[in-house]
Design an enzyme around this catalytic site. Structure first.
Site, short mmCIF file in Angstrom:
data_model
loop_
_atom_site.label_atom_id
_atom_site.label_comp_id
_atom_site.label_asym_id
_atom_site.label_seq_id
_atom_site.Cartn_x
_atom_site.Cartn_y
_atom_site.Cartn_z
CG HIS A 92 -0.28 0.30 2.50
ND1 HIS A 92 0.30 -0.69 3.24
CD2 HIS A 92 -0.08 1.45 3.19
CE1 HIS A 92 0.83 -0.17 4.34
NE2 HIS A 92 0.63 1.13 4.33
C1 UD1 Z 1 -2.21 5.76 5.21
C2 UD1 Z 1 -0.95 6.36 5.81
C3 UD1 Z 1 0.15 5.32 5.83
C4 UD1 Z 1 -0.31 4.04 6.52
C5 UD1 Z 1 -1.62 3.55 5.92
C6 UD1 Z 1 -2.14 2.39 6.71
C7 UD1 Z 1 -0.58 8.76 5.45
C8 UD1 Z 1 0.17 9.76 4.64
N1 UD1 Z 1 -0.46 7.49 5.03
O1 UD1 Z 1 -1.92 5.44 3.87
O2 UD1 Z 1 1.27 5.81 6.54
O3 UD1 Z 1 0.67 3.06 6.39
O4 UD1 Z 1 -2.59 4.61 5.94
O5 UD1 Z 1 -3.03 1.61 5.98
O6 UD1 Z 1 -1.23 9.10 6.39
N2 UD1 Z 1 -9.20 4.82 0.65
C9 UD1 Z 1 -10.44 4.23 0.53
N3 UD1 Z 1 -11.08 3.86 1.67
C10 UD1 Z 1 -10.56 4.06 2.91
C11 UD1 Z 1 -9.30 4.67 3.01
C12 UD1 Z 1 -8.64 5.05 1.86
O7 UD1 Z 1 -10.95 4.03 -0.57
O8 UD1 Z 1 -11.21 3.69 3.90
C13 UD1 Z 1 -8.47 5.17 -0.61
C14 UD1 Z 1 -8.74 6.59 -1.10
O9 UD1 Z 1 -8.76 6.57 -2.48
C15 UD1 Z 1 -7.51 7.33 -0.60
C16 UD1 Z 1 -6.42 6.27 -0.68
O10 UD1 Z 1 -7.07 5.06 -0.34
O11 UD1 Z 1 -7.21 8.45 -1.38
C17 UD1 Z 1 -5.26 6.50 0.25
O12 UD1 Z 1 -5.71 6.66 1.60
P1 UD1 Z 1 -4.87 7.54 2.65
O13 UD1 Z 1 -5.49 7.42 3.97
O14 UD1 Z 1 -4.63 8.90 2.10
O15 UD1 Z 1 -3.47 6.85 2.62
P2 UD1 Z 1 -3.09 5.32 2.82
O16 UD1 Z 1 -2.45 4.85 1.57
O17 UD1 Z 1 -4.24 4.57 3.35
N1 UDP Z 2 -3.93 -5.59 8.64
C1 UDP Z 2 -5.19 -6.14 8.75
N2 UDP Z 2 -5.84 -6.51 7.60
C2 UDP Z 2 -5.27 -6.37 6.36
C3 UDP Z 2 -3.97 -5.80 6.27
C4 UDP Z 2 -3.32 -5.41 7.43
O1 UDP Z 2 -5.72 -6.30 9.84
O2 UDP Z 2 -5.91 -6.72 5.38
C5 UDP Z 2 -3.24 -5.19 9.87
C6 UDP Z 2 -1.89 -5.84 10.05
O3 UDP Z 2 -2.03 -7.12 10.63
C7 UDP Z 2 -1.19 -4.85 10.93
C8 UDP Z 2 -1.74 -3.52 10.47
O4 UDP Z 2 -2.96 -3.81 9.79
O5 UDP Z 2 -1.54 -5.04 12.29
C9 UDP Z 2 -0.79 -2.85 9.53
O6 UDP Z 2 -1.43 -1.76 8.91
P1 UDP Z 2 -1.03 -1.22 7.48
O7 UDP Z 2 -0.27 -2.24 6.75
O8 UDP Z 2 -2.28 -0.70 6.87
O9 UDP Z 2 -0.15 0.06 7.82
P2 UDP Z 2 1.36 0.27 8.29
O10 UDP Z 2 1.66 -0.63 9.42
O11 UDP Z 2 2.23 0.05 7.11
O12 UDP Z 2 1.38 1.72 8.66
#
Ligand code: UD1
Ligand code: UDP
Length: 367
Positions: A217
């Site tokens: 991601h």
């Molecule tokens: C965010 C965090 C990242 C973290 C990740 C955990 C920032 C800059 N990034 O990244 O550090 O590792 O969360 O998962 O804060 N979207 C949906 N539904 C949702 C959420 C997001 O469709 O419920 C889509 C939207 O198109 C959005 C994109 O995902 O624009 C990215 O979401 P965003 O929260 O901006 O960043 P993440 O990639 O989720």
């Molecule tokens: N996780 C989850 N379901 C998924 C993917 C990740 O429950 O489909 C959990 C994972 O086990 C871990 C946390 O989400 O505890 C990690 O989050 P993510 O990878 O979104 O973000 P990051 O840790 O890179 O910020």
């Protein structure tokens, strides 16, 4: 007995109001254990920024992990970094001004973390940063900017390891730094039994050690078509089925770039925490760019291949359990099929799952 009675009384006379800010998937997981600890003695106001909002990215964690219902849901949603952060800053400032918490607690390195920390610091409310001191030394990562800003405005810096503490020290941050371990290990230990009872393998018709588990991601992997296509092509060359719970960002990008997935890749919805832990435990090897998943692989003793050039969780690589391969298809395939740390030791670099108790105790003493 008498001293215990006095201690209880002393504690009861000083309840504090903490405000915890969460918004993204890993933060729900991190906040759970500390919420439980804090609520034994204090009041916690839980604020959900709404950064993640799909059922599978948010509500499922509150349900599965029996997390307290947020007191405020800001429903900010997605946006560019500036737009999302600005909306969160305004909204968290308003709530902090109204509620006047004694301290604000933030987790990790997302935009929700930075907005909460910055809003509080400007209101002179002390900030506690859980997961302080992590660095990738890659400033093109939005998370790296967030980490640096948050650490430099925080009053308590709760570092997961001595490496993180050393990093803070190099930046001149020594006061308020406490090495407390990794709060995700608390959550993993609290839920290991329930995750063991998950029926996810049966539902997906998977055999223990019969599949690779993948999560992707990070913006640097998903937002460039070539990198994403290279990763998917490499996964297609693996010698077993690949189970891939797809983050919504990645799902969107696979569609935008019109990248089709080879037949051995099984795309599934993002999983709840218990099912995810079970999938991790049953995997031959985990391929990921997630911070949390790298650590969970380490705790569970599953070989991990990290699809990045660097990691903040350096101890997982120095111990030999995690290898960094970037997005080179040859390296990905070789590492996934050959990386076998087997009997290597797993030192407790990140503590023993007592982080929430330790953090709550430090916060209580500072009252
Ligand atoms: C965010 C965090 C990242 C973290 C990740 C955990 C920032 C800059 N990034 O990244 O550090 O590792 O969360 O998962 O804060 N979207 C949906 N539904 C949702 C959420 C997001 O469709 O419920 C889509 C939207 O198109 C959005 C994109 O995902 O624009 C990215 O979401 P965003 O929260 O901006 O960043 P993440 O990639 O989720
Ligand atoms: N996780 C989850 N379901 C998924 C993917 C990740 O429950 O489909 C959990 C994972 O086990 C871990 C946390 O989400 O505890 C990690 O989050 P993510 O990878 O979104 O973000 P990051 O840790 O890179 O910020």
């Amino acid at each position: 007995m008498l001293s215990l009675l006095f201690r209880r009384r002393a504690i009861q006379t000083h309840p504090m109001t903490f405000m915890s800010i969460v918004g993204a998937r890993p933060q729900f997981i991190k906040a759970g254990p500390l919420s439980t600890e804090l609520r034994k003695e204090h009041r916690e106001i839980l604020v959900h920024t709404g950064q993640h909002y799909d059922y599978e990215m948010s509500a499922v964690f509150f349900k599965d992990l029996e997390l307290p219902r947020p007191d405020f849901h800001l429903e900010i949603g997605s946006g560019s970094h500036a737009a999302q952060t600005a909306a969160m800053l305004r909204a968290t400032e308003e709530i902090m001004t109204q509620q006047k918490p004694a301290a604000v607690i933030v987790y990790g390195d997302t935009n929700s973390t930075m907005a909460g920390a910055l809003a509080a610091a400007k209101l002179n409310i002390p900030v506690a940063h859980v997961e302080a001191g992590l660095r990738s030394f890659n400033r093109t990562m939005p998370e790296e900017i967030n980490r640096i800003v948050v650490d430099h405005v925080s009053h308590w810096l709760f570092a997961p390891s001595t490496v993180a503490q050393m990093q803070l020290s190099k930046e001149g941050l020594e006061e308020g730094v406490h090495v407390v371990g990794d709060i995700m290990l608390d959550m993993l230990q609290l839920n290991a039994g329930r995750a063991g009872a998950s029926t996810v393998l049966k539902r997906l018709n998977l055999r223990d050690k019969g599949y690779y588990l993948v999560t992707i991601h990070r913006a640097q992997n998903t937002d460039q078509m070539e990198r994403l296509a290279q990763i998917i092509a490499a996964l297609g060359r693996l010698d077993s089925e690949v189970v891939f719970p797809v983050h919504p960002r990645t799902k969107n990008k696979l569609m935008d770039f019109d990248i089709s997935t080879p037949s051995n890749i099984r795309l599934i919805e993002p999983q709840g925490f218990l099912d995810m832990l079970r999938l991790e435990k049953g995997a031959l090897c985990i391929l990921t760019d997630s911070g949390g998943v790298q650590k969970e692989a380490y705790y569970l003793g599953i070989p991990c291949v990290t699809l990045r050039e660097e990691t903040e969780w350096v101890e997982t690589t120095t111990s030999g359990w995690n290898v960094l391969v970037g997005t080179d298809p040859k390296k990905i395939v070789e590492a996934a099929q050959r990386h076998s740390p087997g009997v290597l030791p797993q030192p407790d670099f990140y503590g023993r799952g007592r982080t929430a108790v330790t953090v709550a105790e430090i916060l209580r003493k500072s009252n």
